[in-house]
Design a protein around this motif. Structure first.
Motif, short mmCIF file in Angstrom:
data_model
loop_
_atom_site.label_atom_id
_atom_site.label_comp_id
_atom_site.label_asym_id
_atom_site.label_seq_id
_atom_site.Cartn_x
_atom_site.Cartn_y
_atom_site.Cartn_z
N THR A 75 8.65 -14.24 108.58
CA THR A 75 7.72 -15.29 108.18
C THR A 75 6.32 -14.95 108.70
O THR A 75 6.16 -14.10 109.57
CB THR A 75 8.13 -16.64 108.78
OG1 THR A 75 8.08 -16.56 110.21
CG2 THR A 75 9.53 -17.04 108.35
N SER A 111 1.60 -23.58 109.56
CA SER A 111 2.38 -23.39 108.34
C SER A 111 3.30 -22.20 108.52
O SER A 111 3.07 -21.34 109.38
CB SER A 111 1.46 -23.15 107.14
OG SER A 111 0.73 -21.95 107.31
N SER A 145 5.03 -19.26 106.05
CA SER A 145 5.22 -18.60 104.76
C SER A 145 6.45 -17.72 104.91
O SER A 145 6.46 -16.81 105.75
CB SER A 145 4.00 -17.75 104.39
OG SER A 145 2.85 -18.54 104.19
N SER A 187 -2.27 -24.99 101.88
CA SER A 187 -1.20 -25.94 101.56
C SER A 187 -1.82 -27.32 101.36
O SER A 187 -2.99 -27.54 101.69
CB SER A 187 -0.21 -25.98 102.73
OG SER A 187 -0.80 -26.62 103.84
N LEU A 204 -1.40 -20.32 103.41
CA LEU A 204 -0.12 -19.86 102.89
C LEU A 204 -0.36 -18.55 102.14
O LEU A 204 -1.31 -18.44 101.37
CB LEU A 204 0.48 -20.88 101.93
CG LEU A 204 0.75 -22.27 102.47
CD1 LEU A 204 1.20 -23.19 101.34
CD2 LEU A 204 1.80 -22.21 103.56
N SER A 248 4.89 -15.70 98.55
CA SER A 248 5.98 -16.00 99.48
C SER A 248 7.09 -16.75 98.76
O SER A 248 6.88 -17.34 97.71
CB SER A 248 5.47 -16.84 100.65
OG SER A 248 4.49 -16.13 101.38
N TRP A 299 7.37 -22.30 101.62
CA TRP A 299 6.46 -22.63 102.72
C TRP A 299 6.85 -23.96 103.34
O TRP A 299 7.52 -24.78 102.73
CB TRP A 299 5.01 -22.67 102.25
CG TRP A 299 4.73 -23.71 101.19
CD1 TRP A 299 4.77 -23.52 99.84
CD2 TRP A 299 4.40 -25.09 101.39
NE1 TRP A 299 4.49 -24.70 99.19
CE2 TRP A 299 4.25 -25.67 100.11
CE3 TRP A 299 4.22 -25.89 102.51
CZ2 TRP A 299 3.92 -27.01 99.93
CZ3 TRP A 299 3.90 -27.24 102.34
CH2 TRP A 299 3.74 -27.77 101.06
#
Length: 192
Positions: A26, A75, A77, A106, A112, A116, A119
């Protein structure tokens, strides 16, 4: 229980043992003074559905963690296998990691990475000591999938990137048994 003398541990050998466990990758990030900050993280996990919690483990010396701690929100991702280059950038000490990738904000204003798999927007719930790392619990505030179901996750195994073979993602005959175990392990027990 008796007090045992500390055992000498070969750090490199232990790292190799830890590498036997395949993990997803991530990007954990935040915004500081309208600038995105983040790092690649393979120590991310789902923790709880009720309340909705995740966890990740940054190194105590991480500058990105210091920024996340300062803002109190972050966040996540979840990277796809096409994002190896982005992962390498975020795993480096490059001060302008977001200058080399496509990204957007986001709904909660967190950065983000485009492309991906999914999220999450989170706030910091708790922080615990974890040796040379910290264990950060985050409360999920929002989440969504960003891709179609044909994309595959970026995985890390034995110190290198790996992936899922196409024929390995076909549901096995025992899929129903596995789902029964995962979601109804008893009257009150559940497992993610």
């Amino acid at each position: 229980m008796t007090d045992a003398a500390p055992v000498e541990i070969d750090g490199r050998a232990l790292r190799n043992i830890f590498g036997q466990f395949c993990t997803g990758i991530t990007i954990i990030s935040t915004m500081v003074d309208d600038e995105p900050v983040g790092f690649a993280c393979q120590s991310f996990a789902a923790l709880s559905l009720d309340p909705p919690l995740v966890l990740f483990c940054p190194m105590k010396s991480s500058r990105s963690w210091q920024a996340i701690e300062q803002t109190g929100k972050f966040s996540v991702s979840i990277l796809s296998e096409e994002q190896q280059e982005a992962c390498a950038v975020f795993g480096s000490r490059n001060p302008d990691k977001f200058g080399n990738v496509d990204w957007h904000k986001s709904p909660g204003g967190m950065p983000l990475l485009d492309g991906s798999l999914a999220w999450l927007d989170c706030t910091i719930e708790n922080v615990h000591d974890g040796g040379d790392h910290l264990v950060v619990y985050g409360r999920v505030q929002a989440f969504n999938s960003m891709t179609n179901k044909t994309q595959r996750p970026l995985l890390f195994y034995r110190s290198q990137y790996t992936g899922i073979q196409p024929d390995k993602s076909v549901p096995a005959q025992w899929r129903a048994d596995l789902e029964e175990f995962l979601f109804t392990a008893g009257d009150k027990e559940t497992w993610l």
